[in-house]
Design a protein around this motif. Structure first.
Motif, PDB file in Angstrom:
ATOM      1  N   SER A  19       0.107 -15.243  -3.838  1.00  0.00           N
ATOM      2  CA  SER A  19       0.422 -15.438  -4.659  1.00  0.00           C
ATOM      3  C   SER A  19      -0.198 -13.896  -5.803  1.00  0.00           C
ATOM      4  CB  SER A  19       0.792 -16.038  -6.605  1.00  0.00           C
ATOM      5  OG  SER A  19       0.938 -15.482  -7.130  1.00  0.00           O
ATOM      6  N   LEU A  20       0.371 -12.727  -6.635  1.00  0.00           N
ATOM      7  CA  LEU A  20       0.526 -11.241  -7.035  1.00  0.00           C
ATOM      8  C   LEU A  20      -0.138 -11.550  -8.593  1.00  0.00           C
ATOM      9  CD1 LEU A  20      -1.485  -8.203  -5.212  1.00  0.00           C
ATOM     10  CD2 LEU A  20       0.480  -8.103  -6.328  1.00  0.00           C
ATOM     11  N   VAL A  21      -1.114 -11.384  -9.234  1.00  0.00           N
ATOM     12  CA  VAL A  21      -0.713 -11.708 -10.491  1.00  0.00           C
ATOM     13  C   VAL A  21      -1.502 -10.174 -11.010  1.00  0.00           C
ATOM     14  CG1 VAL A  21      -1.106 -13.007 -12.062  1.00  0.00           C
ATOM     15  CG2 VAL A  21      -1.361 -14.079 -10.746  1.00  0.00           C
ATOM     16  N   PRO A  22      -1.225 -10.101 -12.108  1.00  0.00           N
ATOM     17  CA  PRO A  22      -1.331  -8.577 -12.752  1.00  0.00           C
ATOM     18  C   PRO A  22      -2.194  -9.517 -13.774  1.00  0.00           C
ATOM     19  CG  PRO A  22       0.776  -9.584 -14.017  1.00  0.00           C
ATOM     20  CD  PRO A  22       0.453 -10.325 -12.195  1.00  0.00           C
ATOM     21  N   VAL A  23      -2.986  -8.212 -14.022  1.00  0.00           N
ATOM     22  CA  VAL A  23      -4.184  -8.530 -14.447  1.00  0.00           C
ATOM     23  C   VAL A  23      -5.089  -7.416 -15.399  1.00  0.00           C
ATOM     24  CG1 VAL A  23      -5.824 -10.792 -12.977  1.00  0.00           C
ATOM     25  CG2 VAL A  23      -6.379  -7.831 -12.673  1.00  0.00           C
ATOM     26  N   ASN A  24      -5.737  -7.744 -16.423  1.00  0.00           N
ATOM     27  CA  ASN A  24      -5.985  -6.676 -17.415  1.00  0.00           C
ATOM     28  C   ASN A  24      -7.784  -6.175 -16.428  1.00  0.00           C
ATOM     29  OD1 ASN A  24      -4.218  -6.821 -18.744  1.00  0.00           O
ATOM     30  ND2 ASN A  24      -4.606  -8.624 -20.351  1.00  0.00           N
ATOM     31  N   GLN A  75      -5.903  -6.070  -5.792  1.00  0.00           N
ATOM     32  CA  GLN A  75      -5.624  -4.394  -5.470  1.00  0.00           C
ATOM     33  C   GLN A  75      -5.003  -3.042  -6.532  1.00  0.00           C
ATOM     34  OE1 GLN A  75      -2.245  -5.338  -2.788  1.00  0.00           O
ATOM     35  NE2 GLN A  75      -2.715  -7.028  -1.877  1.00  0.00           N
ATOM     36  N   GLU A  76      -4.598  -2.505  -6.692  1.00  0.00           N
ATOM     37  CA  GLU A  76      -4.093  -1.682  -7.727  1.00  0.00           C
ATOM     38  C   GLU A  76      -2.834  -0.109  -6.849  1.00  0.00           C
ATOM     39  OE1 GLU A  76      -6.330   1.825 -10.038  1.00  0.00           O
ATOM     40  OE2 GLU A  76      -8.726   0.220  -9.455  1.00  0.00           O
ATOM     41  N   LEU A  77      -1.964  -1.080  -7.878  1.00  0.00           N
ATOM     42  CA  LEU A  77      -0.831  -1.368  -6.931  1.00  0.00           C
ATOM     43  C   LEU A  77       0.045  -0.116  -8.318  1.00  0.00           C
ATOM     44  CD1 LEU A  77       1.040  -3.793  -5.955  1.00  0.00           C
ATOM     45  CD2 LEU A  77      -0.489  -2.163  -4.493  1.00  0.00           C
ATOM     46  N   ASP A  78      -0.251   0.818  -8.371  1.00  0.00           N
ATOM     47  CA  ASP A  78       0.818   2.030  -9.433  1.00  0.00           C
ATOM     48  C   ASP A  78       0.123   1.922  -9.735  1.00  0.00           C
ATOM     49  OD1 ASP A  78       3.131   2.524  -7.579  1.00  0.00           O
ATOM     50  OD2 ASP A  78       4.204   0.882  -8.512  1.00  0.00           O
TER      51      ASP A  78
END
Length: 354
Positions: A19-24, A75-78
């Motif tokens: 799973s790929l989850v956005p984090v602050n 990971q950093e994406l865009d």
């Protein structure tokens, strides 16, 4: 991409443990929150059922998910930071089995998506190379829920057979004929009207058949939705719920055995590939090569579900082709010609084309 498809093959969903989850931030608190969210996503992809998250044993492990983690990293994406987390897939499946919840395997129906979007006075079918925001949303929801989608090419052949009005009008026979060139299992017709608020959408799901008239859809729906994101989510969820009811397998608790025979086996590699394939089916508990006679190999399968569940799953595999098993009747008819009758007691016969 979680989903590997093309115009010639059925769909296989891989990376069901990731799973790929956005984090602050990279803080511990943010990471723990993201790991729990990632585990929920993985549970949903492997069970297909939203109700699985309400089960007490699932809720307990979501609160303490670290024991199931295989690895994680950032990971950093865009310009946005994500936590990529992988879980122990075997333990996830065991958790679902112990909770007597359905398990949805990686072999899944491929759905051809005929989607019309009405926006700013323009009506168009979303094609395979579309750059519309809605196409990207479908890709995201398709991956998140493990529902493989294929979009039409909308080349000359497609444009000659199907128009946006055909899809909006739910002319199933017209769209079914155009769907024959694609090796999909089902096709969905959906229209999304973004010119009104709340926006409107409708959908109808059909099997890709043999060209016979389409009478009744498997699933149909017409709804209002707050925004395009919600509409796309609802469309994919509706499709997913139908597939889960048909292809996700819960343990019946019964001892059910089945026998399948593969014919024309000429290489040891075929036996290895067949056993590997059978072992990963969500309906199968255990596999045993029971008999190898000539070029035929018979397997005994212990099942979680029913034989019907097993054969529905096997029908999705492009490398597996059902045969019409026959044996010669020792009696002959009045013309002295031996009659042919289906073999009994040996299970279904298949040909492996791996």
């Amino acid at each position: 991409m979680l989903i590997q498809t093309n115009i010639a093959d059925a769909a296989e969903v891989s990376k069901l443990d990731e799973s790929l989850v956005p984090v602050n931030s990279r803080s511990v608190a943010e990471r723990n929150k993201a790991i729990s969210a990632g585990l929920k996503s993985v549970i949903l992809k492997n069970s297909g059922s939203q109700s699985a998250l309400a089960h007490p044993s699932i809720q307990a492990v979501v609160k303490q998910p670290t024991t199931l983690i295989s690895q994680y990293g950032y990971q950093e994406l865009d310009g946005e930071l994500f936590l990529q987390v992988s879980f122990d897939h075997k333990r996830i499946i065991r958790l679902l089995r112990e909770a007597q919840l359905p398990v949805w395997g990686k072999q899944r129906p491929l759905t051809l998506a005929w989607i019309v979007e009405d926006s700013a006075g323009e009506r168009r079918i979303i094609n395979d190379e579309s750059l519309l925001d809605s196409r990207a949303l479908f890709d995201v929801e398709s991956e998140a829920k493990g529902v493989p989608l294929l979009f039409p090419l909308m080349d000359l052949d497609d444009n000659m057979k199907v128009s946006a009005n055909d899809v909006r009008g739910m002319f199933a026979d017209q769209v079914a004929a155009a769907s024959q060139r694609y090796r999909a299992d089902y096709f969905v017709m959906a229209s999304i009207d973004t010119r009104v608020s709340p926006l409107k959408y409708s959908l109808a799901l059909y099997p890709v058949g043999s060209g016979e008239p389409m009478h009744t859809s498997l699933v149909s729906k017409q709804e209002l939705s707050a925004d395009i994101n919600t509409a796309v989510n609802d469309i994919i969820t509706t499709i997913s719920e139908y597939y889960v009811g048909r292809y996700a397998i819960a343990d019946t608790g019964e001892d059910i055995d089945s026998y399948v025979t593969f014919v024309d086996i000429t290489e040891m590699k075929q036996l290895v590939d067949i056993e590997k394939y059978l072992s990963q089916l969500s309906a199968v508990k255990a596999v045993q090569l029971r008999q190898l006679k000539g070029t035929n190999a018979q397997y005994k399968l212990e099942l979680f579900g029913t034989e019907e569940d097993l054969h529905r799953l096997m029908d999705l595999e492009p490398r597996v082709h059902a045969q019409e098993p026959q044996i010669t009747d020792p009696f002959v008819n009045g013309n002295g010609v031996a009659t042919m009758m289906p073999s009994q007691g040996s299970g279904r016969e298949y040909r492996w084309q791996g």
